[in-house]
Design a protein around this motif. Structure first.
Motif, PDB file in Angstrom:
ATOM      1  N   VAL A   1       0.677  -0.745  -0.005  1.00 29.92           N
ATOM      2  CA  VAL A   1      -0.046   0.052   0.215  1.00 29.92           C
ATOM      3  C   VAL A   1       0.713   0.861  -0.069  1.00 29.92           C
ATOM      4  O   VAL A   1       0.329   2.162  -0.739  1.00 29.92           O
ATOM      5  CB  VAL A   1      -0.955   0.026   0.960  1.00 29.92           C
ATOM      6  N   LYS A   2       2.225   1.329   0.747  1.00 28.85           N
ATOM      7  CA  LYS A   2       2.675   2.937   0.656  1.00 28.85           C
ATOM      8  C   LYS A   2       3.348   3.054  -0.471  1.00 28.85           C
ATOM      9  O   LYS A   2       3.662   4.031  -0.482  1.00 28.85           O
ATOM     10  CB  LYS A   2       4.343   1.922   2.083  1.00 28.85           C
ATOM     11  N   ILE A   3       4.052   1.335  -0.486  1.00 26.41           N
ATOM     12  CA  ILE A   3       4.771   1.581  -2.275  1.00 26.41           C
ATOM     13  C   ILE A   3       3.539   2.305  -3.452  1.00 26.41           C
ATOM     14  O   ILE A   3       3.791   3.268  -4.297  1.00 26.41           O
ATOM     15  CB  ILE A   3       5.685   0.398  -2.580  1.00 26.41           C
ATOM     16  N   PHE A   4       2.770   1.247  -3.805  1.00 29.92           N
ATOM     17  CA  PHE A   4       1.285   2.040  -4.332  1.00 29.92           C
ATOM     18  C   PHE A   4       1.627   3.507  -4.512  1.00 29.92           C
ATOM     19  O   PHE A   4       0.920   3.885  -5.520  1.00 29.92           O
ATOM     20  CB  PHE A   4       0.426   1.243  -4.445  1.00 29.92           C
ATOM     21  N   ALA A   5       1.348   3.974  -2.968  1.00 24.94           N
ATOM     22  CA  ALA A   5       0.756   5.028  -2.930  1.00 24.94           C
ATOM     23  C   ALA A   5       1.250   6.110  -3.417  1.00 24.94           C
ATOM     24  O   ALA A   5       1.150   7.656  -3.993  1.00 24.94           O
ATOM     25  CB  ALA A   5      -0.256   5.562  -1.448  1.00 24.94           C
ATOM     26  N   LYS A   6       2.679   5.808  -3.200  1.00 23.57           N
ATOM     27  CA  LYS A   6       4.179   7.126  -3.032  1.00 23.57           C
ATOM     28  C   LYS A   6       3.859   6.631  -4.887  1.00 23.57           C
ATOM     29  O   LYS A   6       4.630   7.899  -5.492  1.00 23.57           O
ATOM     30  CB  LYS A   6       5.160   6.056  -2.612  1.00 23.57           C
TER      31      LYS A   6
ATOM     32  N   GLY B   1      -2.317  18.586   0.419  1.00 23.38           N
ATOM     33  CA  GLY B   1      -3.464  17.310   0.673  1.00 23.38           C
ATOM     34  C   GLY B   1      -4.059  15.902   0.835  1.00 23.38           C
ATOM     35  O   GLY B   1      -5.065  15.855   0.592  1.00 23.38           O
ATOM     36  N   PHE B   2      -2.943  15.388   0.593  1.00 25.88           N
ATOM     37  CA  PHE B   2      -3.186  13.972   1.211  1.00 25.88           C
ATOM     38  C   PHE B   2      -2.541  13.410   1.822  1.00 25.88           C
ATOM     39  O   PHE B   2      -2.392  14.236   2.447  1.00 25.88           O
ATOM     40  CB  PHE B   2      -2.382  13.543  -0.849  1.00 25.88           C
TER      41      PHE B   2
ATOM     42  N   LEU C   1       2.271   7.781   6.749  1.00 22.16           N
ATOM     43  CA  LEU C   1       2.150   6.925   8.418  1.00 22.16           C
ATOM     44  C   LEU C   1       0.292   7.033   8.114  1.00 22.16           C
ATOM     45  O   LEU C   1      -0.561   6.314   8.740  1.00 22.16           O
ATOM     46  CB  LEU C   1       2.377   8.046   9.361  1.00 22.16           C
ATOM     47  N   SER C   2       0.093   7.374   7.741  1.00 23.31           N
ATOM     48  CA  SER C   2      -1.968   7.668   7.764  1.00 23.31           C
ATOM     49  C   SER C   2      -2.435   6.695   6.537  1.00 23.31           C
ATOM     50  O   SER C   2      -3.066   5.972   7.067  1.00 23.31           O
ATOM     51  CB  SER C   2      -1.967   8.797   6.902  1.00 23.31           C
TER      52      SER C   2
END
Length: 138
Positions: free
Chosen positions: A50-55, A65-66, A70-71
Motif C-alpha cells: 500500500v505504501k509503495i502504491f501510494a508513493k 492535501g493527501f 503513516l496515514s
C-alpha cells in the motif's frame, strides 16, 4: 525528512523519525505490535505494498492535501482489521505475542487482485469527508 539523489534517476525517500517526534516511538511500537499479531508476514507485506502504491501514484503528500505515509499505514491496518487479518489493538499484548498466541480466526492478508480491489473499495467508502478509523476496536 526528504532526501533526493540525482544520479541516473531521481530518488525520493520519506523517512519517519518516530523517536524524534513526541509520541512517535510509541506509534512505531504499536504498529509493530499490531503487525506481529498477524498469523504470518502477509500483513506486513500488504502494508508495504500500500505504501509503495501510494508513493508511486503521488498520493503521499500531506502538504498537497493527501495522506502522509503513516496515514496510509493506518488505513491499511484498519482495512486488515475489517478483513479479519489483524485483531483489534486492544486485544494485543506483548505477552500474548511472546507466547505466540495468535487469534485463531485471523486470515492471511495475501495481496491478490480481489483483496486489493476490496482495499480500494474500502478507501473509496471513506469518502471525501473526514473519516475516523479506530485501530483499538475493529
Amino acid at each position: 525528512l526528504r532526501f533526493r539523489c540525482t544520479l541516473a534517476t531521481n530518488l525520493e525517500v520519506d523517512l519517519t523519525m518516530g523517536e524524534e517526534m513526541p509520541g512517535g516511538a510509541e506509534v512505531d511500537r504499536l504498529v509493530r505490535l499490531l503487525l506481529c499479531a498477524a498469523p504470518d508476514d502477509s500483513a506486513f507485506c500488504f502494508v508495504r505494498t500500500v505504501k509503495i502504491f501510494a508513493k508511486a501514484r503521488c498520493l503521499v503528500d500531506a502538504y498537497g492535501g493527501f495522506l502522509n505515509s503513516l496515514s496510509w499505514v493506518f488505513v491499511a491496518l484498519a482495512f486488515l482489521q475489517v478483513e479479519q487479518c489483524l485483531p483489534p489493538l486492544r486485544n494485543v499484548t506483548e505477552q500474548s505475542l511472546q507466547k505466540q498466541q495468535h487469534h485463531p480466526r485471523l486470515r492471511s492478508a495475501s495481496p491478490s487482485p480481489a483483496f486489493l480491489g476490496r482495499f480500494f473499495s474500502f478507501v473509496q467508502s471513506l469518502g471525501p469527508l473526514p473519516s475516523r478509523l479506530s485501530l483499538m476496536s475493529a
